[in-house]
Design a protein around this motif. Structure first.
Motif, short mmCIF file in Angstrom:
data_model
loop_
_atom_site.label_atom_id
_atom_site.label_comp_id
_atom_site.label_asym_id
_atom_site.label_seq_id
_atom_site.Cartn_x
_atom_site.Cartn_y
_atom_site.Cartn_z
N GLN A 41 0.82 -1.67 0.07
CA GLN A 41 0.13 0.64 0.13
C GLN A 41 0.53 1.34 0.32
OE1 GLN A 41 -3.88 0.60 2.23
NE2 GLN A 41 -3.22 -1.44 2.93
N GLY A 42 0.78 2.59 -1.00
CA GLY A 42 0.96 3.35 -1.11
C GLY A 42 2.47 2.97 -1.79
N LYS A 86 -7.08 19.85 -8.49
CA LYS A 86 -5.20 18.32 -8.65
C LYS A 86 -5.00 17.93 -9.43
CE LYS A 86 -7.95 16.36 -4.20
NZ LYS A 86 -6.46 17.16 -3.71
N CYS A 87 -5.90 17.68 -11.07
CA CYS A 87 -5.09 17.56 -11.44
C CYS A 87 -4.75 18.81 -12.79
CB CYS A 87 -5.78 16.65 -12.71
SG CYS A 87 -5.91 15.23 -12.00
N ARG A 88 -4.17 19.87 -12.49
CA ARG A 88 -4.17 21.00 -12.96
C ARG A 88 -4.47 21.31 -14.01
NH1 ARG A 88 2.59 19.53 -12.35
NH2 ARG A 88 2.15 19.16 -10.36
N LEU A 89 -6.06 21.14 -13.86
CA LEU A 89 -7.53 21.32 -14.43
C LEU A 89 -7.99 22.76 -14.21
CD1 LEU A 89 -7.47 18.46 -16.31
CD2 LEU A 89 -6.61 19.98 -17.77
N ASN A 98 5.98 13.74 -11.88
CA ASN A 98 6.26 15.05 -10.92
C ASN A 98 4.30 15.14 -9.86
OD1 ASN A 98 8.39 14.74 -10.76
ND2 ASN A 98 8.54 17.22 -11.63
N LEU A 99 3.27 15.02 -11.17
CA LEU A 99 1.84 15.06 -10.92
C LEU A 99 1.39 13.50 -10.66
CD1 LEU A 99 -0.43 16.26 -10.37
CD2 LEU A 99 -1.14 15.89 -13.40
N LEU A 100 1.72 12.56 -10.63
CA LEU A 100 1.55 11.86 -9.68
C LEU A 100 1.82 10.96 -8.56
CD1 LEU A 100 2.05 8.98 -13.83
CD2 LEU A 100 0.17 9.54 -12.16
N LYS A 101 3.48 11.78 -8.41
CA LYS A 101 3.91 11.54 -7.57
C LYS A 101 2.60 12.37 -6.08
CE LYS A 101 7.42 9.38 -6.57
NZ LYS A 101 7.30 8.01 -5.86
N GLU A 111 -0.83 12.96 -1.72
CA GLU A 111 -2.25 13.57 -1.11
C GLU A 111 -3.76 12.66 -1.33
OE1 GLU A 111 -3.17 16.83 -4.02
OE2 GLU A 111 -1.40 17.56 -3.48
N LEU A 112 -3.40 11.47 -2.26
CA LEU A 112 -4.43 10.77 -2.15
C LEU A 112 -4.24 9.51 -1.65
CD1 LEU A 112 -5.81 11.46 -5.56
CD2 LEU A 112 -6.46 12.53 -3.19
N GLY A 113 -3.50 8.90 -1.28
CA GLY A 113 -2.61 8.07 -0.38
C GLY A 113 -3.09 6.79 -1.68
N LEU A 114 -2.11 7.18 -2.82
CA LEU A 114 -2.91 6.03 -4.00
C LEU A 114 -1.52 5.02 -4.04
CD1 LEU A 114 -3.17 8.52 -6.60
CD2 LEU A 114 -5.17 7.02 -5.23
#
Length: 331
Positions: free
Chosen positions: A38-39, A143-146, A198-201, A206-209
């Motif tokens: 996890q994470g 959150k995805c810069r849109l 960098n966005l994915l990281k 932020e979301l605990g993905l």
């Protein structure tokens, strides 16, 4: 380390090809066992045709698992992926999502960005009304810069990097915990790749993905992933924490892949190890070690017996001769 979010044990995905008198079994994934914590940002690498995408889709329950087992457990729910169906499958669709490779083909040209991102919410019935849907779409888009102006446009108005951010927003809008990113930056320019990674990281923090990151680009994997598994002809041949794997690869196939990474030094001519021959057909696999037909270190034992993953110090490798070959490397 936390308990694994995904645990596969002897997972296989086989497809039947041909007709009644020409029946063949294609072993796309064969007896794969792995844990994805996890994470974590878990990397999966290998040549084209090695079974990476099929393994990712099996863990999403997008293809049928032929043998073995796979389990998803996020602490709230636990799903046996091999037998998942009905309401449990619908619940898993919210928790596990895919980011596609091609941002140009993955988005409908007839839908606005708002409708593209909102579609999973509407299909899964996750919101009560349009106002609630719009609020969730705006939240994940930010959150995805849109921005709000982006949501009114159609996909043709965006660059490749922007389209991939739309795809990421669509994957995240249902609130998943497990994401399979299948070559999700391969179609982008290098500078845009860095921005998306960098966005994915950032979203992971932020979301605990938890990510399964499938890629051909080993430099991207080295920069992004915590743990890496190397796949060849449907099987895992090596898996280890990223630093350990890149510092001291043990399997001859992994060493050949790493030797092909381009150097930033213009005077470095490189020492890439050339692999002779093509990857064997998954419908007619060699006996013994699957890599022995291309391995410069193969002996009779490799042709007779298939090696199993052997663990030492958290580093797993499937090779009969790895200790002998490691000890032969000059200090």
């Amino acid at each position: 380390m936390s308990d694994p979010l995904i645990r596969a044990d002897g997972l296989s995905v086989h497809f039947t090809l041909g007709g009644l008198f020409d029946r063949r079994i294609l072993k796309a994934v064969d007896n794969v066992s792995l844990d994805i914590e996890q994470g974590s940002f878990f990397g999966l690498v290998g040549e084209s045709g090695s079974g990476k995408t099929t393994l990712g889709r099996a863990l999403l329950k997008a293809v049928t698992i032929s043998k073995g087992s796979a389990r998803y457990d996020d602490g709230e729910v636990s799903h046996d992926l091999a037998s998942l169906d009905g309401p449990d499958l619908k619940d898993y669709r919210k928790r596990a999502q895919l980011i596609f490779q091609d941002p140009y083909a993955a988005l409908s040209p007839r839908m606005t960005v708002r409708d593209i991102i909102a579609e999973p919410l509407e299909v899964m019935g996750l919101t009560a009304n349009r106002a609630e849907t719009d609020e969730r779409v705006r939240e994940i888009a930010a959150k995805c810069r849109l921005n709000l102006e982006h949501l009114r446009r159609f996909p043709h108005a965006f660059s490749g990097g922007q389209r991939q951010r739309i795809s990421i927003a669509r994957a995240l809008v249902s609130g998943p915990k497990f994401i399979v990113a299948d070559e999700s930056v391969a179609a982008l320019d290098v500078s845009i790749q860095a921005d998306v990674l960098n966005l994915l990281k950032q979203l992971q923090d932020e979301l605990g993905l938890t990510f399964l990151f499938i890629s051909h680009d080993l430099s991207v994997v080295a920069h992004t992933c915590d743990h890496v598994a190397v796949m060849y002809l449907g099987r895992l041949v090596e898996t280890a924490p990223t630093r350990k794997l890149f510092a001291a690869p043990r399997h001859p196939y992994t060493k050949a892949l790493f030797s092909a990474i381009p150097s930033l030094d213009p005077d470095d001519r490189g020492t890439a190890q050339k692999l002779t021959g093509e990857i064997p057909s998954p419908t007619n696999q060699p006996t013994g070690c699957k890599f022995h037909t291309r391995c410069p270190h193969a002996i009779d034992l490799c042709m007779r017996e298939e090696p199993q993953l052997e663990s030492e110090g958290g580093h797993d490798v499937a090779c009969h001769r790895w200790k002998e070959l490691m000890s032969a490397v000059p200090a």
